[in-house]
Design a protein around this motif. Structure first.
Motif, PDB file in Angstrom:
ATOM      1  N   ARG A 193       0.835  -1.213   0.000  1.00 29.13           N
ATOM      2  CA  ARG A 193       0.000   0.000   0.000  1.00 29.13           C
ATOM      3  C   ARG A 193       0.865   1.256   0.000  1.00 29.13           C
ATOM      4  NH1 ARG A 193      -3.602  -1.838   5.223  1.00 29.13           N
ATOM      5  NH2 ARG A 193      -4.156  -3.924   4.489  1.00 29.13           N
ATOM      6  N   GLU A 194       1.906   1.238   0.853  1.00 29.41           N
ATOM      7  CA  GLU A 194       2.757   2.423   0.963  1.00 29.41           C
ATOM      8  C   GLU A 194       3.437   2.771  -0.351  1.00 29.41           C
ATOM      9  OE1 GLU A 194       1.574   1.507   4.862  1.00 29.41           O
ATOM     10  OE2 GLU A 194       2.479   0.148   3.415  1.00 29.41           O
ATOM     11  N   LEU A 195       3.920   1.740  -1.054  1.00 29.76           N
ATOM     12  CA  LEU A 195       4.561   2.003  -2.340  1.00 29.76           C
ATOM     13  C   LEU A 195       3.537   2.462  -3.368  1.00 29.76           C
ATOM     14  CD1 LEU A 195       7.039   2.052  -4.109  1.00 29.76           C
ATOM     15  CD2 LEU A 195       6.756  -0.394  -4.538  1.00 29.76           C
ATOM     16  N   ALA A 196       2.339   1.857  -3.342  1.00 27.36           N
ATOM     17  CA  ALA A 196       1.280   2.273  -4.264  1.00 27.36           C
ATOM     18  C   ALA A 196       0.932   3.750  -4.045  1.00 27.36           C
ATOM     19  CB  ALA A 196       0.036   1.399  -4.074  1.00 27.36           C
ATOM     20  N   GLN A 197       0.827   4.146  -2.783  1.00 32.59           N
ATOM     21  CA  GLN A 197       0.529   5.550  -2.474  1.00 32.59           C
ATOM     22  C   GLN A 197       1.646   6.476  -2.952  1.00 32.59           C
ATOM     23  OE1 GLN A 197      -0.237   4.864   1.809  1.00 32.59           O
ATOM     24  NE2 GLN A 197      -2.197   5.883   1.505  1.00 32.59           N
ATOM     25  N   GLN A 198       2.894   6.012  -2.748  1.00 34.32           N
ATOM     26  CA  GLN A 198       4.035   6.831  -3.171  1.00 34.32           C
ATOM     27  C   GLN A 198       4.013   7.048  -4.684  1.00 34.32           C
ATOM     28  OE1 GLN A 198       6.560   8.129  -0.942  1.00 34.32           O
ATOM     29  NE2 GLN A 198       6.692   9.347  -2.803  1.00 34.32           N
ATOM     30  N   ILE A 199       3.771   5.968  -5.432  1.00 34.13           N
ATOM     31  CA  ILE A 199       3.688   6.059  -6.896  1.00 34.13           C
ATOM     32  C   ILE A 199       2.541   6.985  -7.288  1.00 34.13           C
ATOM     33  CG2 ILE A 199       3.225   4.755  -9.017  1.00 34.13           C
ATOM     34  CD1 ILE A 199       4.501   2.319  -7.599  1.00 34.13           C
ATOM     35  N   SER A 200       1.405   6.810  -6.609  1.00 31.01           N
ATOM     36  CA  SER A 200       0.225   7.621  -6.916  1.00 31.01           C
ATOM     37  C   SER A 200       0.498   9.108  -6.695  1.00 31.01           C
ATOM     38  CB  SER A 200      -0.949   7.170  -6.039  1.00 31.01           C
ATOM     39  OG  SER A 200      -2.089   7.957  -6.291  1.00 31.01           O
ATOM     40  N   ASP A 201       1.195   9.436  -5.614  1.00 32.77           N
ATOM     41  CA  ASP A 201       1.512  10.846  -5.342  1.00 32.77           C
ATOM     42  C   ASP A 201       2.333  11.450  -6.480  1.00 32.77           C
ATOM     43  OD1 ASP A 201       0.198  10.693  -2.945  1.00 32.77           O
ATOM     44  OD2 ASP A 201       2.013  10.425  -1.729  1.00 32.77           O
ATOM     45  N   VAL A 202       3.331  10.697  -6.940  1.00 34.39           N
ATOM     46  CA  VAL A 202       4.220  11.191  -8.007  1.00 34.39           C
ATOM     47  C   VAL A 202       3.458  11.339  -9.325  1.00 34.39           C
ATOM     48  CG1 VAL A 202       6.266  10.671  -9.405  1.00 34.39           C
ATOM     49  CG2 VAL A 202       6.296  10.228  -6.941  1.00 34.39           C
ATOM     50  N   ILE A 203       2.695  10.310  -9.691  1.00 30.60           N
ATOM     51  CA  ILE A 203       1.994  10.341 -10.981  1.00 30.60           C
ATOM     52  C   ILE A 203       0.832  11.330 -10.954  1.00 30.60           C
ATOM     53  CG2 ILE A 203       0.585   8.961 -12.571  1.00 30.60           C
ATOM     54  CD1 ILE A 203       2.429   6.649 -12.135  1.00 30.60           C
ATOM     55  N   SER A 204       0.144  11.440  -9.813  1.00 33.56           N
ATOM     56  CA  SER A 204      -0.946  12.432  -9.705  1.00 33.56           C
ATOM     57  C   SER A 204      -0.403  13.843  -9.871  1.00 33.56           C
ATOM     58  CB  SER A 204      -1.652  12.306  -8.350  1.00 33.56           C
ATOM     59  OG  SER A 204      -2.322  11.081  -8.252  1.00 33.56           O
ATOM     60  N   ASP A 205       0.732  14.106  -9.238  1.00 39.64           N
ATOM     61  CA  ASP A 205       1.355  15.435  -9.347  1.00 39.64           C
ATOM     62  C   ASP A 205       1.792  15.707 -10.786  1.00 39.64           C
ATOM     63  OD1 ASP A 205       2.660  17.880  -8.282  1.00 39.64           O
ATOM     64  OD2 ASP A 205       4.499  16.820  -8.831  1.00 39.64           O
ATOM     65  N   ALA A 206       2.385  14.679 -11.416  1.00 37.37           N
ATOM     66  CA  ALA A 206       2.851  14.852 -12.797  1.00 37.37           C
ATOM     67  C   ALA A 206       1.687  15.020 -13.761  1.00 37.37           C
ATOM     68  CB  ALA A 206       3.698  13.647 -13.205  1.00 37.37           C
ATOM     69  N   GLY A 207       0.587  14.318 -13.501  1.00 31.24           N
ATOM     70  CA  GLY A 207      -0.565  14.377 -14.414  1.00 31.24           C
ATOM     71  C   GLY A 207      -1.463  15.582 -14.223  1.00 31.24           C
ATOM     72  N   SER A 208      -1.380  16.210 -13.054  1.00 35.86           N
ATOM     73  CA  SER A 208      -2.286  17.324 -12.762  1.00 35.86           C
ATOM     74  C   SER A 208      -2.085  18.506 -13.703  1.00 35.86           C
ATOM     75  CB  SER A 208      -2.082  17.792 -11.309  1.00 35.86           C
ATOM     76  OG  SER A 208      -0.756  18.257 -11.124  1.00 35.86           O
TER      77      SER A 208
END
Length: 529
Positions: A193-208
Motif C-alpha cells: 500500500r505504501e509504495l502504491a501511495q508513493q507512486i500515486s503521489d508522483v503520478i498524480s502530481d505529474a498528471g495534474s
C-alpha cells in the motif's frame, strides 16, 4: 574425523556367451543408439512422435516458438530475452541490451528538453537538473512503444521513468478528449500500500498539469470512494493486486482498454505471493499492450513472468548491476551482538543519531509484535515515536507516515511494509534493530536513506540467529567498499543457495574449516563393443 577418499576402480565385466544372431542384433541396436546420441534433434523428434504427455506438448510448443523465432531472425539466448540481433550499449554505469538499441533515436537524454515532451508534462521535473540515468535511458524506448525491463536500485527515479511515458500514452490515446466516464488506459501494480501511495503521489502530481487523472486502489480502506472514482472515469489505475482483483470481480474495475502496464517491484510482488493475482489481472487487459517491468533484482520467477507476458525481445536497462548491491551513498555499519543487548544499544544509538529529535531516523524490526514492543519501550524512555506495521489500520499507518514525512514525529518504527514504500529524501539514519529474512530486504531497507544524491547512515544489529545470511551480507558490504567486522566473518562467508519451492534444497552446508575434497577417478568401461 572425515573419511579419506580413495580412488575407485571399476573393472570390466566378464564377456557373456551370446548367440551370434542376438549379438549381431545388439551391435546393430548399439550403433543406432550412438547415432541418436550424435543427433539430439532426431532423438527429440522420435520422442515427440511416440510420447504425447503434457510435458512433451510443452516441448513441442517451445520448439515451434523457437523455430518461429529463427525464421524472424531471433534466437532465444540464456537470459530468455536475448536474440542474435541484440545489441549492447553502455553509458557509464548503465547497460542497455535489446534489438536496435544503438539506433540514433534511442540516444540517452542529457536534458529534459531533449525529450521533446510538452512543457506541461515536464512541469513535474522542474526541480531536477537533468534526467536520472534510468530516466535518460528508459524514456526514448518507452515513448517509442517498446516493452522494457528496468533493473535499478531504490531511489533512482524510476517512478517518473515509467510515469511520464504512461502519461504520454494516455494523451496520445485520448487525443484531448476528457476521461470522464471512460475506462482506464494504464495500470501500475505495486506490492504494498505504501509504495502504491508513493507512486500515486508522483503520478498524480505529474498528471495534474496536463489533465491526466489517476487513482490509487489498495486494501484496508473503504471501497466506496474508490468505486465512485472508477465510475466517473479515470486514466491511470495504480494499486495493489489484492484490491484491484476484488474490484474487478465486483465488476466496477474494467481494464479491457488498458494498453500500458507497469509491474513495479516485480520481485517483491512474487515474494509476497501475488503471482496468481497478477496473472489474473493481466488477463483482463488488452491482448496488445506495452509491458514495463521494474525490479531491483532479477530472480528466476520474475524472469519467467517477463518471458510469458512481454514481447519476445524487450529492451533491458540495467543501472549499476543485476546482482544484489547497496546504494554506495549509504555508510553501512554492522554490529554483531546478543539479542538481549539490542534494547540498550538502540537507546545509545538514538542518543547519538537523534539527539536533537529533529532529524528523521527510521528503525526497522521484523515482526508486528516487535514493532509494538519497541515503540512502547522508546515512548517510556521519553522518545517521541510512531510506528507502521500490518496490524495497524490503514488510517493509522497513513497518519504515522504523514507525521514522519512532515517531521512532526521524525522517529518511526516499521516492519518491512515500509522497506520499499518510502521515498523521503531527508531520512538521515536507518537502524536495523532486527535483521530481515533476506539480504534483498536489507538492501531495500537501507535504501530508505542516501536518496536523491544525499548521504546516509545504516546501522545494523546482526545476531547468531542471522548467521545463515552472513556470507551474502559480507558480499554486499565488500561490493560497496564498507568495513566488514571480524565478528561477522566468524560466521563463515559461504552464500546459501536458493531452494527450489518444488524440490527443496540441492546443496549441503559446508563449514569454513571443512577438509578439502579429494578427486575420485573411474576407469572408462564404455568402449566395449
Amino acid at each position: 574425523m572425515a573419511k579419506k577418499h580413495e580412488t575407485a576402480i571399476v573393472s570390466e565385466p566378464v564377456a557373456e556367451q551370446i548367440p551370434n544372431g542376438i549379438k549381431a542384433e545388439k551391435k546393430k541396436k548399439k550403433k543406432k543408439d550412438k547415432q541418436n546420441e550424435a543427433s539430439p534433434k532426431r532423438k527429440l523428434e522420435e520422442v515427440e512422435i511416440h510420447d504425447d504427455t503434457e510435458s512433451n506438448k510443452k516441448s513441442k510448443k517451445h520448439k515451434k516458438s523457437k523455430q518461429n523465432a529463427e525464421e524472424n531472425g531471433t534466437v532465444e539466448g540464456n537470459d530468455g530475452n536475448s536474440t542474435k540481433d541484440d545489441e549492447s550499449a553502455r553509458d557509464g554505469s548503465v547497460v542497455v541490451t535489446g534489438k536496435n538499441v544503438k539506433d540514433a533515436k534511442y540516444e540517452p537524454l542529457r536534458t529534459f528538453s531533449a525529450s521533446g515532451l510538452p512543457e506541461n508534462v515536464l512541469e513535474c521535473c522542474k526541480n531536477f537538473e537533468r534526467p536520472s540515468p534510468i530516466q535518460s535511458r528508459a524514456w526514448p524506448f518507452l515513448l517509442d512503444g517498446r516493452d522494457l525491463i528496468g533493473i535499478a536500485a531504490t531511489g533512482s527515479g524510476k517512478t517518473l521513468a515509467f510515469g511520464i511515458p504512461a502519461i504520454m500514452h494516455v494523451k496520445s490515446k485520448r487525443k484531448g478528449k476528457a476521461s470522464k466516464g471512460r475506462n482506464p488506459l494504464c495500470l501500475v501494480l505495486s506490492p504494498t500500500r505504501e509504495l502504491a501511495q508513493q507512486i500515486s503521489d508522483v503520478i498524480s502530481d505529474a498528471g495534474s498539469s496536463c489533465g491526466v487523472e489517476s487513482i490509487c486502489l489498495y486494501g484496508g480502506t473503504s471501497k466506496g470512494p474508490q468505486i465512485s472514482s472508477l465510475k466517473s472515469g479515470i486514466d491511470i489505475v495504480i494499486g495493489t493486486p489484492g484490491r484491484i482483483k476484488d474490484l474487478i470481480e465486483m465488476g466496477v474495475c474494467c481494464l479491457k482498454e488498458v494498453s500500458f502496464v507497469v509491474l513495479d517491484e516485480a520481485d517483491r510482488m512474487l515474494d509476497m505471493g501475488f503471482e496468481q493475482a497478477v496473472r489474473s489481472i493481466l488477463g483482463q487487459t488488452c491482448s496488445v499492450r506495452q509491458m514495463v517491468m521494474f525490479s531491483a533484482t532479477w530472480p528466476l520467477p520474475v524472469h519467467q513472468l517477463a518471458q510469458e507476458f512481454m514481447d519476445p525481445n524487450p529492451v533491458k536497462v540495467v543501472v549499476g548491476s543485476e546482482d544484489l548491491a547497496a546504494n554506495h551513498d549509504v555508510m553501512q555499519i554492522v554490529e554483531v551482538l546478543e539479542d538481549h543487548s539490542r534494547d540498550k544499544r538502540l537507546a545509545a544509538l538514538l542518543e547519538k543519531y537523534h539527539e536533537s529529535q529533529r532529524n528523521r531516523v527510521l528503525v526497522f524490526v521484523l515482526y508486528k509484535w516487535e514493532a509494538t514492543r519497541v515503540e512502547n519501550m522508546l515512548r517510556e524512555g521519553g522518545w517521541k515515536v510512531v510506528s507502521i506495521h500490518g496490524d495497524k489500520a490503514q488510517s493509522e499507518r497513513t497518519k504515522a507516515l504523514s507525521l514522519f514525512k512532515k517531521g512532526s514525529c521524525p522517529l518511526m518504527i516499521a516492519t518491512d511494509v515500509a522497506a520499499r514504500g518510502l521515498d523521503i529524501p531527508d531520512v538521515e539514519v536507518v537502524i536495523n534493530y532486527s535483521f530481515p529474512l533476506t539480504t534483498e530486504d536489507y538492501v531495500h531497507r537501507i535504501g530508505r536513506t542516501g536518496r536523491a544524491g544525499k548521504k546516509g547512515v545504516a546501522h545494523t544489529f546482526f545476531t547468531k540467529h542471522n548467521k545463515g545470511l552472513a556470507g551474502e551480507l559480507v558480499n554486499v558490504l565488500k561490493e560497496a567498499g564498507q568495513v566488514v567486522p571480524e565478528a561477522l566473518l566468524k560466521f563463515g562467508t559461504h552464500v546459501k543457495k536458493k531452494e527450489s519451492k518444488l524440490y527443496g534444497a540441492h546443496f549441503k552446508e559446508i563449514p569454513v574449516n571443512a577438509p578439502k575434497s579429494q578427486k575420485i577417478t573411474f576407469d572408462n568401461s564404455d568402449d566395449e563393443d
